[in-house]
Design an enzyme around this catalytic site. Structure first.
Site, PDB file in Angstrom:
ATOM      1  N   CYS A 454       0.833  -1.208   0.000  1.00 35.70           N
ATOM      2  CA  CYS A 454       0.000   0.000   0.000  1.00 35.70           C
ATOM      3  C   CYS A 454       0.868   1.259   0.000  1.00 35.70           C
ATOM      4  O   CYS A 454       0.446   2.306  -0.488  1.00 35.70           O
ATOM      5  CB  CYS A 454      -0.949  -0.002   1.195  1.00 35.70           C
ATOM      6  SG  CYS A 454      -0.125  -0.242   2.781  1.00 35.70           S
ATOM      7  N   HIS A 826      -1.110   0.922   7.570  1.00 37.08           N
ATOM      8  CA  HIS A 826      -1.641   0.937   6.208  1.00 37.08           C
ATOM      9  C   HIS A 826      -1.536   2.347   5.650  1.00 37.08           C
ATOM     10  O   HIS A 826      -1.643   3.329   6.392  1.00 37.08           O
ATOM     11  CB  HIS A 826      -3.100   0.472   6.224  1.00 37.08           C
ATOM     12  CG  HIS A 826      -3.748   0.454   4.880  1.00 37.08           C
ATOM     13  ND1 HIS A 826      -3.335  -0.376   3.864  1.00 37.08           N
ATOM     14  CD2 HIS A 826      -4.800   1.167   4.378  1.00 37.08           C
ATOM     15  CE1 HIS A 826      -4.098  -0.175   2.810  1.00 37.08           C
ATOM     16  NE2 HIS A 826      -4.988   0.755   3.095  1.00 37.08           N
TER      17      HIS A 826
END
Length: 995
Positions: A454, A826
């Site tokens: 990510c 994330h």
């Protein structure tokens, strides 16, 4: 006597008179009498019991039968013979079309009087065969319950040997066809009682003959896995599973999941129907069997089955939490389904619209069951927030609903996620990306996460949304001797023109991978960005030729033209320059060094140092009356530490330029030097970007991006161990070091240094401070006389001589890190198209702009890029994300310089090379590759649609499950949508629960 009894029963006398006469007949029947009279009375009582049209007649028949069974056993045994029973069972009793429903009750009644008779064994043998035949005929639940009562009371009649196994299997088939035809609560309760009678018989058989269990379960699985049945088997089958000994569970599940003869469609159908059993109100251990089978499928890596079943059934399981009677089992299944579904956010996101309504319903119920369920549900939701961060717009309503509930700590969350994952091997689920049937409604394309990538996806999307950079990359010529830039061009082209909802950046990842990064581990996106830009810069710099030459411009001097022609694309787009000056406080000598940069790393000031609102100790240089709006009271200007400015309204062409305070060293002589010891406020932090004061809109106790830039550009005192070696003094001296921007980049990248090493814990920690982000930034940049002359020729005026100008930047991307460590968490990003304003040009993002001419910057459409998911967003969401989710903090910011002043040359260059925002023309190979992939994607979609149609058609139908949410609205605060009634209630909702 039979005639008398019949006459009494059929008479019109009052009931009390009849009862008295019948009592006298029954008392007389206890006396000895001949065989013929007994037969007549037995025939009459049989008739009354079997076809009596009133309950009173049947009760009289029963009472007379019992009297003759007790007082005339020989005659009763002779009457209750095998032939008569066979006739009753096979032909029935009564006229055609009105056969009696009480044959089994009659047989059960009579059996108690022949148990010790010589004919008993013959009767038992007959019944063993006949009850098997009966269940093969699929009797109604009521008749099945009667058979079960008969066999429970008289186990001698239960089939034996192979017939016993067959009987169990056929009984399961019967249960599979049970349906409750009435919605009345009394009828439903009667139905449940009938089902329990039948399943209780199976339990009795299994206790005495364990060898019948596995064949019975095999028949059960055959039934629930069948894809040929017109109707799904009844949920009443749940009552069978509850009686299977739990010690057999592991072996049964292992054999089932390793049976190669069971197809995936059959297995998916079976587990789907088992999950529907959570709505069965009286089942025990149903949730344990469902979870065990799901775990068994995960153990043999049947992930496609688990995914399809979870996505199709999880909402129905969730809806059952509103019913206290099945809540515990439904919650257990829901917890496992969510905690195991860790490769994608799809399952959790299906529940998001329903969570606030269910939470409100459980709070209103105010029971121990509801309170316990709320706490477990909140824990589950926070686990999902932790696992699937990056969806602030979707999560805000859910977070608001559960904000008053306990929050589990991170260790607890990691424990729950770790023990329930389908597999510990991340790459085993790599092929099971989130299913996306079509491209996002935004028209943008997502990037597939290849295993903690990510960080790369967020950076690529931010670079892609930097439209000037994107167009320059897409306009690259074929064979440009830049392999990494070529791969980026292909990736950008697919993001621009692919029909896929999301594409895989696998090729670019392998080409741009920093060699020290650990595969599969989370990385620092800022570190990756620096490495990527450096690689691209060095690749072009060392190439044989520069792919795009600038045309000669009369506005450029030869030196300036040479300067810009030799810049790489990275330098043109992201390159800036900074002058670092060190002044010896002893001799006042100043040494300086200019350095290039592609991003500014902004540290956080110490807690005790509050930069926001501080005063500058350095003099302010006016840019000139032709560029600024004069202050209302000029006489106060020299004494003011920094000048207050009129707020700049973005989008208003009539808005005047603002006064910009800039920083520089004063020439020797004149007034006392501001850095000298006797200068007033010498120890105060300087504020070179005082223009930010009106932009940040930050609370007094919070920080803003301008605060961090102020701190970055503020003077640093070099003393003690950090003394400066002055060449003029030839010794170590106290000194002041200050940084000045001498060239503002076209795209300004700011990295907020949130990660630091904590010597106390010996770990890297994250600074979670909320930092307000201005949508428009004013940056002080030093302008040289040569640049001033060039800008003036270009009809853009700047200050004369050496001075600073205020360069305007518009926010275009924000990369957010969710988590508390750089090694975990994330990344996702907010971005928008940031282009030069052209009132006659249609917006590229296909989003209609507001009609108002004074449209604010934050009204321009924002997008939220989170791996494969792309959604519409807003600047409000960008601004508030940390307020709602404290671990989600802005990390890397992209700003685009507005045209004018320093950017004049670059914009002229882009304009001459072709309109910067016109559609780039791709070279032939790239166009063909995209076209072929789009055709391939359509073929894949067609194939997947056919496969999924087969899968979905195989799944048990559970229509109208959503009525559980809709049927009982809260009249007091109904807001449309779904409002589950607390606990269910009323016959209608109870019927919906069971079926």
């Amino acid at each position: 006597m039979d005639k008398i009894l019949e006459a009494v029963v059929m008479s019109s006398y009052p009931i009390n008179v009849k009862q008295g006469l019948v009592r006298r007949v029954i008392e007389a029947a206890k006396q000895p009498m001949d065989s013929e009279q007994c037969w007549s009375m037995l025939e009459l009582s049989t008739k009354l019991y079997l076809i009596g049209d009133t309950k009173y007649k049947r009760e009289i028949g029963k009472e007379v039968l019992e009297v003759y069974g007790h007082y005339h056993p020989e005659e009763f045994e002779e009457f209750f013979n095998v032939r008569f029973l066979l006739s009753l069972l096979q032909e029935g009793y009564g006229p055609l079309g009105k056969r009696s429903h009480y044959v089994l009750d009659y047989i059960q009644l009579g059996l108690q009087f022949v148990l010790e008779s010589p004919s008993a064994n013959s009767i038992f043998s007959l019944l063993r065969i006949e009850v098997l035949r009966k269940v093969c005929e699929r009797p109604s639940p009521k008749q099945c319950a009667k058979i079960s009562r008969l066999l429970t009371q008289h186990p001698q009649c239960i089939p034996t040997g192979k017939h016993q196994v067959l009987f169990c299997q056929q009984l399961i088939r019967c249960i599979g066809q049970f349906q409750c035809v009435s919605e009345g609560e009394e009828d439903i309760m009667e139905f449940l009682e009938q089902v329990n009678k039948v399943s209780g018989l199976l339990q009795r058989i299994w206790r005495t003959q364990t060898s019948a269990i596995l064949p019975s379960l095999k028949e059960l699985f055959t039934l629930i896995s069948s894809t040929e049945e017109q109707e799904a088997p009844s949920n009443a089958l749940a009552s069978v599973v509850q009686f299977v000994p739990l010690e057999l569970m592991d072996g049964i599940i292992r054999n089932l999941t390793n049976d190669d003869s069971i197809t995936d469609v059959q297995m998916m159908t079976a587990i789907g129907r088992m999950i529907d059993w959570v709505s069965w109100p009286l089942g025990k251990n149903i949730d344990k069997w469902i979870i065990a089978l799901l775990k068994g499928l995960a153990a043999v890596k049947k992930f496609s089955i688990l995914i399809e079943v979870t996505l199709s059934k999880i909402e129905k399981v969730f809806s059952k939490l509103m019913y206290p009677i099945v809540r515990e089992g439904a919650l257990s299944v829901l917890q496992y389904m969510l905690l195991s579904f860790q490769h994608s956010h799809e399952a959790f996101h299906l529940l998001l619209p329903h969570i606030p309504m269910l939470v409100a319903s459980l709070k209103k119920e105010d029971s121990n069951s509801a309170t316990s369920s709320l706490e477990q549900l909140a824990e589950l939701i926070h686990c999902m927030f932790f696992r699937f961060s990056g969806f602030p717009d979707l999560y805000e309503p859910v977070l608001e609903a559960v904000k008053a509930l306990p929050i589990p700590n991170e260790d607890r969350i990691k424990h729950l996620l770790g023990q329930n994952a389908w597999t510990s091997q991340k790459n085993e689920l790599a092929c099971f990306y989130p299913r996306l049937a079509s491209k996002s409604e935004t028209g943008k394309i997502g990037l597939i996460n290849l295993g903690n990538t990510c960080y790369m996806n967020s950076i690529i999307q931010s670079l892609f949304m930097a439209s000037d950079f994107r167009h320059s990359v897409l306009n690259l010529t074929e064979g440009n001797s830049q392999p990494l830039m070529t791969k980026l061009q292909w990736l950008f082209a697919f993001l621009e023109h692919s029909q896929r909802p999301a594409i895989s950046p696998e090729s670019f990842l392998s080409a741009s991978w920093p060699p020290w990064f650990t595969p599969g581990a989370q990385q620092d996106c800022s570190e990756y960005l620096k490495y990527l830009l450096d690689r691209l810069h060095e690749e072009e710099k060392t190439g044989k030729r520069i792919y795009q030459k600038l045309k000669e411009s009369n506005l450029m001097s030869q030196a300036m033209e040479h300067h810009y022609l030799n810049k790489t694309l990275i330098e043109k787009m992201f390159g800036g320059k900074m002058m670092t000056k060190i002044r010896c406080l002893n001799c006042l000598n100043v040494s300086s060094r200019e350095e290039a940069f592609t991003d500014l790393s902004l540290a956080f000031p110490p807690p005790e140092r509050h930069v926001h609102g501080s005063t500058s100790v350095l003099p302010v240089e006016e840019i000139g009356p032709q560029l600024i709006e004069p202050p209302e009271n000029p006489s106060q200007l020299p004494a003011s530490p920094w000048i207050q400015r009129k707020a700049f309204v973005v989008g208003d062409p009539a808005a005047p330029p603002v006064l910009v305070e800039t920083v520089g060293f004063q020439e020797p002589g004149g007034t006392a030097h501001p850095l000298s010891d006797d200068a007033a406020g010498a120890d105060a932090a300087k504020d070179p970007l005082s223009a930010f004061g009106d932009q940040a809109c930050a609370p007094k106790d919070s920080r803003s991006v301008p605060d961090l830039i102020n701190y970055f550009l503020s003077p640093e005192r070099l003393t003690a161990e950090n003394k400066y070696h002055c060449e003029k003094c030839a010794s170590l001296q106290d000194a002041e070091k200050v940084a000045e921007l001498t060239e503002g980049p076209h795209y300004l990248i700011l990295t907020l240094l949130r990660f630091s090493f904590d010597p106390r814990t010996m770990k890297r920690k994250k600074i979670l401070d909320n930092v307000s982000i201005p949508v428009v930034l004013k940056l002080p940049v030093l302008i040289t006389p040569e640049e001033t002359e060039v800008c003036q020729r270009g009809k853009d005026r700047a200050t004369s001589g050496n001075g600073f100008m205020s360069v305007m930047y518009d926010l275009c991307s924000v990369v957010v890190h969710s988590g508390i460590s750089s090694e975990s968490g994330h990344y996702y990003c907010y971005s928008r198209e940031c282009t030069d304003t052209d009132p006659h040009e249609q917006p590229r993002d296909r989003v209609p702009k507001p009609a108002s001419d004074k449209q604010l910057e934050f009204e321009i459409q924002w997008y939220l890029f989170n791996d494969t998911r792309v959604s519409f967003s807003s600047f409000e969401s960008v601004s508030n994300v940390t307020s709602f989710f404290p671990k989600d903090t802005a990390y890397v910011l992209f700003y685009r310089q507005r045209p004018g002043r320093q950017s004049y040359l670059l914009h002229e260059t882009l304009a001459e090379a072709g309109r910067p925002h016109s559609e780039p023309s791709l070279h032939k190979d790239l166009m063909e590759a995209i076209s072929k992939d789009n055709i391939l994607y359509l073929q894949e979609q067609e194939k997947e649609a056919r496969n999924r149609a087969a899968y979905i058609s195989a799944l048990p139908k559970s229509p109208l499950w959503w009525k559980d949410f809709d049927k009982d609205k809260d009249d007091d605060n109904s807001s449309g949508g779904c409002s589950p009634a607390a606990g269910g209630g009323g016959s209608g909702s109870f019927h919906g629960l069971v079926f």
